[in-house]
Design an enzyme around this catalytic site. Structure first.
Site, mmCIF file in Angstrom:
data_model
loop_
_atom_site.group_PDB
_atom_site.id
_atom_site.type_symbol
_atom_site.label_atom_id
_atom_site.label_comp_id
_atom_site.label_asym_id
_atom_site.label_seq_id
_atom_site.Cartn_x
_atom_site.Cartn_y
_atom_site.Cartn_z
ATOM 1 C CE LYS A 112 -3.078 2.837 2.644
ATOM 2 N NZ LYS A 112 -3.380 3.276 4.014
ATOM 3 N N GLY A 173 -7.649 9.622 10.327
ATOM 4 C CA GLY A 173 -7.832 9.717 11.766
ATOM 5 C C GLY A 173 -8.905 10.670 12.239
ATOM 6 C CB ALA A 199 -8.098 8.014 5.229
ATOM 7 N N GLY A 200 -10.786 8.222 7.053
ATOM 8 C CA GLY A 200 -11.945 9.058 7.321
ATOM 9 C C GLY A 200 -13.147 8.339 7.895
ATOM 10 C CG ASN A 221 -5.383 1.613 12.430
ATOM 11 O OD1 ASN A 221 -4.189 1.857 12.395
ATOM 12 N ND2 ASN A 221 -5.896 0.981 13.473
ATOM 13 C CB SER A 222 -8.553 6.071 13.414
ATOM 14 O OG SER A 222 -7.224 6.394 13.103
#
Length: 270
Positions: A112, A173, A199-200, A221-222
């Site tokens: 990635k 994040g 993301a987001g 992830n977050s």
């Protein structure tokens, strides 16, 4: 009906995956929580920041691969923390060396790519990203690429040979969800390679919306690691991805301005 959608396999680098949820390994309290959340998510692909995580390059330190074995998961090395093409290419080559010892790991060339513009926004530097992508593709890597939600950049990255484009839904994040669904929709309609939201994502409904729009998969992830109960959120995300994919295949009802009764008016009892 010609407009009925049929499901198709989720394929990356010639390998078929059952789960359309990809998860990161950072920001957890400890490796045990990482393991439990990953298992609860049902994910088969786990992305790892090579510059921040020990995959064997630091002898004597805890090795993430002892917890999340390449025998069980497809390890997707990422170039988080890189701010130019040279750094990103070097990091990918290091990852290939580290995973080369795991003969069962079928996708040692799967990476990635992310090249960041600055620390404050973590927006992708699309110029450096494109440079790195061209080098990595020539070097034999299967490149999944983190990018902006600019449809033109997404197209150029696909033309450069990336096997998947991964536009951000929101800043890394932030948990803001899909901030620009219109650009994402254009990317989805035009892309000739798989599109994954990266993301987001903040909660399960964000993941479901991305899948309802037609994304092949979602990486997060977050949203899991920062939840009050990460393991429970990981399981919620597993179901959210499934629900979103099924809704996409089913096809939502058209939106209407005026009401339409669920029951027919004919034959009413008078």
């Amino acid at each position: 009906m010609s407009n009925v959608r049929s499901d198709k396999p989720f394929v990356l680098a010639g390998r078929t995956f059952q789960s359309r949820l990809l998860v990161g390994t950072g920001k957890y309290r400890d490796m045990e929580e990482t393991r439990l959340a990953t298992e609860a998510s049902g994910a088969e692909i786990v992305t790892v920041a090579v510059r921040r995580t020990n995959l064997g390059q630091n002898a004597g330190e805890p090795n993430l691969l002892d917890v999340l074995s390449p025998e069980k998961y497809t390890i997707l090395p990422n170039t988080a923390g890189c701010f130019d093409a040279v750094e990103a290419v070097r990091t990918c080559r290091l990852a290939r060396e580290l995973l080369d010892g795991y003969k069962s790991h079928e996708n040692r060339t799967l990476v990635k790519l992310e090249v960041l513009a600055d620390q404050k926004t973590l927006f992708p530097n699309v110029i450096e990203t494109l440079k790195a992508a061209e080098v990595l593709v020539k070097d034999g890597f299967d490149v999944m690429v983190y990018t902006s939600d600019d449809p033109i950049i997404a197209r150029q990255l696909a033309e450069a040979g990336c096997i998947a484009v991964m536009p951000l839904a929101g800043l890394i994040g932030t948990g803001l969800g899909i901030c620009n669904p219109y650009n994402l929709q254009i990317i989805l309609e035009e892309s000739k390679v798989p599109v994954l939201v990266d993301a987001g994502v903040g909660t399960a409904s964000d993941a479901t919306i991305a899948m309802e729009m037609g994304c092949e998969a979602v990486l997060m992830n977050s949203a899991i690691a920062h939840a009050q109960q990460p393991v429970l959120m990981a399981e919620a995300m597993k179901h959210a991805i499934l629900a979103g994919r099924m809704a996409y295949l089913a096809g939502r009802m058209p939106k209407k301005l005026y009401a339409s009764a669920s029951s027919p008016l004919e034959g009413l009892i008078k």
